[in-house]
Design a protein around this motif. Structure first.
Motif, PDB file in Angstrom:
ATOM      1  N   LEU A 209      10.217  21.191  51.968  1.00  0.00           N
ATOM      2  CA  LEU A 209      10.582  20.332  50.824  1.00  0.00           C
ATOM      3  C   LEU A 209       9.344  19.738  50.173  1.00  0.00           C
ATOM      4  CD1 LEU A 209      13.696  18.324  52.099  1.00  0.00           C
ATOM      5  CD2 LEU A 209      13.674  20.268  50.541  1.00  0.00           C
ATOM      6  N   GLN A 210       8.436  19.259  51.001  1.00  0.00           N
ATOM      7  CA  GLN A 210       7.220  18.620  50.468  1.00  0.00           C
ATOM      8  C   GLN A 210       6.411  19.605  49.631  1.00  0.00           C
ATOM      9  OE1 GLN A 210       4.728  16.984  53.500  1.00  0.00           O
ATOM     10  NE2 GLN A 210       3.419  15.884  52.072  1.00  0.00           N
ATOM     11  N   ILE A 211       6.231  20.809  50.157  1.00  0.00           N
ATOM     12  CA  ILE A 211       5.444  21.814  49.437  1.00  0.00           C
ATOM     13  C   ILE A 211       6.168  22.266  48.174  1.00  0.00           C
ATOM     14  CG2 ILE A 211       4.534  24.173  49.563  1.00  0.00           C
ATOM     15  CD1 ILE A 211       4.091  23.644  52.585  1.00  0.00           C
ATOM     16  N   HIS A 212       7.484  22.507  48.309  1.00  0.00           N
ATOM     17  CA  HIS A 212       8.246  23.030  47.164  1.00  0.00           C
ATOM     18  C   HIS A 212       8.263  22.046  46.003  1.00  0.00           C
ATOM     19  CE1 HIS A 212      11.222  24.875  44.638  1.00  0.00           C
ATOM     20  NE2 HIS A 212      11.997  23.813  44.743  1.00  0.00           N
ATOM     21  N   PHE A 213       8.606  20.790  46.292  1.00  0.00           N
ATOM     22  CA  PHE A 213       8.737  19.832  45.192  1.00  0.00           C
ATOM     23  C   PHE A 213       7.381  19.421  44.635  1.00  0.00           C
ATOM     24  CE2 PHE A 213      13.001  19.237  47.112  1.00  0.00           C
ATOM     25  CZ  PHE A 213      13.730  19.603  45.995  1.00  0.00           C
ATOM     26  N   GLN A 214       6.338  19.486  45.453  1.00  0.00           N
ATOM     27  CA  GLN A 214       4.987  19.245  44.933  1.00  0.00           C
ATOM     28  C   GLN A 214       4.606  20.360  43.962  1.00  0.00           C
ATOM     29  OE1 GLN A 214       2.020  18.673  47.955  1.00  0.00           O
ATOM     30  NE2 GLN A 214       0.333  18.772  46.521  1.00  0.00           N
ATOM     31  N   ASN A 215       4.892  21.601  44.352  1.00  0.00           N
ATOM     32  CA  ASN A 215       4.590  22.739  43.476  1.00  0.00           C
ATOM     33  C   ASN A 215       5.423  22.694  42.216  1.00  0.00           C
ATOM     34  OD1 ASN A 215       2.726  23.722  45.234  1.00  0.00           O
ATOM     35  ND2 ASN A 215       4.097  25.202  46.213  1.00  0.00           N
ATOM     36  N   GLU A 216       6.675  22.278  42.382  1.00  0.00           N
ATOM     37  CA  GLU A 216       7.563  22.204  41.215  1.00  0.00           C
ATOM     38  C   GLU A 216       7.011  21.218  40.184  1.00  0.00           C
ATOM     39  OE1 GLU A 216      12.271  21.303  40.322  1.00  0.00           O
ATOM     40  OE2 GLU A 216      11.179  20.087  41.738  1.00  0.00           O
ATOM     41  N   ASN A 217       6.492  20.049  40.692  1.00  0.00           N
ATOM     42  CA  ASN A 217       5.939  19.048  39.773  1.00  0.00           C
ATOM     43  C   ASN A 217       4.666  19.538  39.093  1.00  0.00           C
ATOM     44  OD1 ASN A 217       7.956  17.267  40.378  1.00  0.00           O
ATOM     45  ND2 ASN A 217       6.821  16.263  42.022  1.00  0.00           N
ATOM     46  N   GLY A 218       3.927  20.450  39.749  1.00  0.00           N
ATOM     47  CA  GLY A 218       2.672  20.910  39.191  1.00  0.00           C
ATOM     48  C   GLY A 218       2.796  22.165  38.346  1.00  0.00           C
ATOM     49  N   ALA A 219       4.013  22.690  38.203  1.00  0.00           N
ATOM     50  CA  ALA A 219       4.204  23.929  37.443  1.00  0.00           C
ATOM     51  C   ALA A 219       3.922  23.698  35.971  1.00  0.00           C
ATOM     52  CB  ALA A 219       5.622  24.432  37.637  1.00  0.00           C
ATOM     53  N   SER A 220       3.540  24.776  35.264  1.00  0.00           N
ATOM     54  CA  SER A 220       3.253  24.634  33.836  1.00  0.00           C
ATOM     55  C   SER A 220       4.545  24.362  33.075  1.00  0.00           C
ATOM     56  CB  SER A 220       2.573  25.890  33.298  1.00  0.00           C
ATOM     57  OG  SER A 220       3.254  27.033  33.708  1.00  0.00           O
ATOM     58  N   PRO A 221       4.468  23.620  31.972  1.00  0.00           N
ATOM     59  CA  PRO A 221       5.662  23.207  31.243  1.00  0.00           C
ATOM     60  C   PRO A 221       6.485  24.406  30.769  1.00  0.00           C
ATOM     61  CG  PRO A 221       3.702  22.101  30.413  1.00  0.00           C
ATOM     62  CD  PRO A 221       3.238  23.155  31.348  1.00  0.00           C
ATOM     63  N   ALA A 222       7.782  24.399  31.083  1.00  0.00           N
ATOM     64  CA  ALA A 222       8.648  25.513  30.676  1.00  0.00           C
ATOM     65  C   ALA A 222       9.839  25.008  29.871  1.00  0.00           C
ATOM     66  CB  ALA A 222       9.131  26.282  31.907  1.00  0.00           C
ATOM     67  N   THR A 223      10.446  23.906  30.322  1.00  0.00           N
ATOM     68  CA  THR A 223      11.620  23.380  29.621  1.00  0.00           C
ATOM     69  C   THR A 223      11.174  22.503  28.453  1.00  0.00           C
ATOM     70  OG1 THR A 223      11.739  21.353  30.922  1.00  0.00           O
ATOM     71  CG2 THR A 223      12.820  23.314  31.843  1.00  0.00           C
ATOM     72  N   PRO A 224      12.076  22.263  27.486  1.00  0.00           N
ATOM     73  CA  PRO A 224      11.729  21.365  26.364  1.00  0.00           C
ATOM     74  C   PRO A 224      11.269  19.991  26.837  1.00  0.00           C
ATOM     75  CG  PRO A 224      13.724  22.590  25.857  1.00  0.00           C
ATOM     76  CD  PRO A 224      13.387  22.915  27.281  1.00  0.00           C
ATOM     77  N   LEU A 225      11.904  19.462  27.920  1.00  0.00           N
ATOM     78  CA  LEU A 225      11.517  18.135  28.407  1.00  0.00           C
ATOM     79  C   LEU A 225      10.108  18.157  28.984  1.00  0.00           C
ATOM     80  CD1 LEU A 225      12.315  15.216  28.918  1.00  0.00           C
ATOM     81  CD2 LEU A 225      13.330  15.928  31.100  1.00  0.00           C
ATOM     82  N   ASP A 226       9.786  19.223  29.756  1.00  0.00           N
ATOM     83  CA  ASP A 226       8.433  19.340  30.312  1.00  0.00           C
ATOM     84  C   ASP A 226       7.394  19.444  29.199  1.00  0.00           C
ATOM     85  OD1 ASP A 226       9.353  19.274  32.898  1.00  0.00           O
ATOM     86  OD2 ASP A 226       9.510  21.448  33.085  1.00  0.00           O
TER      87      ASP A 226
END
Length: 636
Positions: A76-93
């Protein structure tokens, strides 16, 4: 790693208190049940290698299971950390990225360059910029376009800095910005240096700050350092500057700035020292009440008492005479009034949780905001209302702790050992709220003096009519058993049912907006003679202050102040969720409280709180086709 949809499903499974059906997941995530079934297989396959898995229970739904706790937490720690660091894809990001990019730009930026950075088309980024523009308008910031150069932001320097604090930094940890697309403001070692200097000086001058206030100050000083370095300075009206210079906080700010100038090799003008002093004035808290502050006096205390009187009048909450609350609110309001006097913001990282878990306290905070507006002319935002709600919520909890315990008789057919085990579990779970007066066998039950007890807990069915409520449970007390006991302890079934009638429950309606839903309620209530023509405007006025959507697809609209001659609840379920002030809502409960009511409505508020907090209950209510079915699920 998991794709966004699998991540969303995992979040829902982690949030659920019991098994959740594929149909409910499909409704929440807005996909088909077939897609959920396929996703579950894929999610189970991934989690099986990470210490977890998905358990499918026929006819009940899906549950998250964890076989290896350490391995699963690491995933969980690795996944959600990576998720937060992903390049912007959605309109909100992309919106967040563009806000940060524009706020930190030292010069002009071209739309074409930004589109290339985000790997999107020029038309897509132009659509994104419409949302960026709306966001910036809330801070009074606009674009300046220059042919051949691009665009840059223009606006009041203080507002630009507040906007930067909101969008550049993670709400919970100022170090979070380092992981976000390499958009940074100053090196982390300089941030840490600023924090150490502040800690030394506030300790020397006995100025106590909360952790949130301290990080807020560090962030604003880092922003000030960068902006001053680029030649941007705040400006203050002469009379404001004079007032700030007279304060003790200005002396502290002078010492902090003197140390910073040496450490960071920069120069802070006098007006920037005043700007830092304003932050100290707006964040000061008292860790230990001193003799002169233990009983706050004068204007702040008067406003606090006005607030509590208004809360008591509208919510009948029973906290008017809570001396601890008077002191806590008075001490909180002193710096809060300074914050808004100088147009400063403070972020509340707990806001969503406060609105979800303490809806009554947040409503009391809304009432407090109206009193502040009336008495001082200051308009506070949701973040500040959330902080007021924390103090009020603590008072409501203190009130609950003083409730007289309910007396319970335990009936168990399998022997004294089982009866005692059940008694100890009940006492362990509910503490001072319950008193076990004894245990008995079923055949002796009718001989028991029922005037000495409030309810019966039994491990066997009791078909005889008794003068007190009977709760049938398992000997080993499952979660559902505990909820039924909790329900009787709060008297919800008795005291809340009277506010709900069949003519005010509307199921499976088709509305596509908040406005059309409220218009429907208004027309029905007007036709029944329950409200007058001013009702809808009052409800919309309350929504304008802060949307009444609380999460879990629930919204609880109500007028800004009591207007009706009776207290009632009007409820509506929708076939599809609608947008309700930025959150999705599908179960709408319109609440109207009687004018000048002296009833204790806390039990009704508790009922609404359990609905807001229970996603599984909401899904059952949304599926209900009849009034009888709806009521069964509501009070189950």
């Amino acid at each position: 790693m998991l794709n966004p949809r699998l991540t969303a499903i995992l979040r829902e499974l982690m949030r659920a208190k019991s098994a959740i059906t594929g149909e409910d997941l499909a409704s929440i995530i807005q996909v088909t049940s077939r897609t959920v079934r396929n996703d579950m297989k894929e999610l189970d396959s991934v989690l099986a290698r990470k210490g977890g898995g998905i358990k499918s229970i026929r006819g009940i739904g899906y549950e998250l299971v964890i076989q290896e706790d350490h391995l699963f937490k690491e995933f969980l720690q690795i996944h959600f950390q990576n998720e937060n660091g992903a390049s912007p894809a959605t309109p909100l990001d992309r919106l967040r990225y563009l806000m940060k990019r524009l706020l930190l730009a030292d010069g002009y930026l071209k739309i074409e360059d930004l589109a290339d950075e985000l790997y999107i088309s020029k038309s897509t980024i132009q659509n994104d910029f419409r949302d960026v523009k709306k966001m910036l308008e809330g801070y009074g910031i606009t674009f300046e376009a220059r042919p051949g150069y691009g665009m840059r932001l223009i606006g009041d320097e203080v507002k630009l800095r507040f906007c930067m604090a909101e969008f550049i930094f993670n709400r919970n940890d100022y170090r979070g910005y380092l992981a976000e697309n390499e958009i940074s403001i100053i090196p982390l070692d300089k941030m840490q240096g600023i924090k150490e200097i502040i800690l030394d000086q506030i300790k020397e001058y006995s100025v106590s700050l909360s952790d949130v206030a301290l990080d807020n100050l560090v962030i604003h000083m880092a922003i000030a350092f960068r902006r001053i370095g680029n030649g941007n300075h705040v400006s203050l009206p002469p009379e404001e500057l004079t007032d700030v210079i007279k304060t003790r906080e200005y002396k502290v700010a002078e010492k902090i700035i003197s140390k910073l100038e040496t450490k960071l090799m920069c120069f802070f003008p006098k007006v920037e020292v005043a700007y830092i002093a304003m932050h100290l004035l707006g964040t000061r808290m008292t860790a230990h009440l001193s003799a002169d502050e233990s009983e706050p006096q004068n204007e702040t205390t008067r406003i606090t008492i006005q607030i509590l009187e208004e809360i008591e009048k509208e919510l009948n909450s029973g906290i008017l005479d809570d001396k601890e609350l008077v002191i806590a609110l008075s001490l909180h309001l002193k710096p809060a009034i300074n914050r808004f006097k100088y147009g400063m913001n403070i972020r509340n990282p707990m806001l969503s949780e406060i609105k979800l878990n303490y809806p009554v306290a947040f409503e009391a905070g809304i009432i407090a905001s109206r009193v502040l507006k009336r008495e001082t002319g200051i308009t506070i935002n949701d973040d500040e209302i959330g902080y007021l709600a924390l103090h009020i919520g603590a008072a409501l909890e203190r009130k609950e702790m003083n409730v007289v315990p309910k007396r319970c008789l335990v009936v168990c057919a399998s022997g004294i050992g089982s009866a005692r085990l059940l008694s100890y579990k009940l006492q362990s779970k509910f503490g001072a709220r319950i008193e076990i007066v004894g245990t008995t066998e079923y055949y002796k039950l009718k001989e028991y003096p029922f005037q000495l007890i409030d309810f019966v807990v039994s491990t066997i069915p009791i078909r005889d009519s008794l003068p007190v409520p009977v709760i049938e449970v398992n000997t080993f007390l499952g979660e559902g058993d505990l909820q039924r006991v909790q329900f009787v302890l709060k008297d919800q079934s008795e005291q809340s049912f009277e506010y709900i009638t069949e003519e005010l429950v509307f199921l499976q309606e088709k509305f596509n907006s908040r406005e059309s839903t409220l218009q429907f309620f208004y027309q029905k209530l007007l036709n029944l003679g329950l409200v007058d023509e001013s009702f809808l405007d009052s409800v919309l006025e309350r929504e304008a202050i802060s949307p009444t959507s609380f999460g879990n697809l629930v919204a609880i609209p109500h007028p800004i102040s009591p207007l009706s001659d009776t207290t009632f609840l009007a409820m509506c379920t929708l076939q599809k969720p609608i947008d309700w002030g930025g959150k999705r809502a599908q179960f709408i409960c319109l609440l109207s409280v009687e004018k000048n009511s002296t009833q204790d409505l806390q039990k009704m508020y508790d009922l609404l709180g359990t609905v807001v907090d229970d996603g599984a209950k909401v899904q059952l209510l949304l599926k209900s086709k009849t009034y009888k079915e709806f009521i069964k699920f509501l009070f189950e």
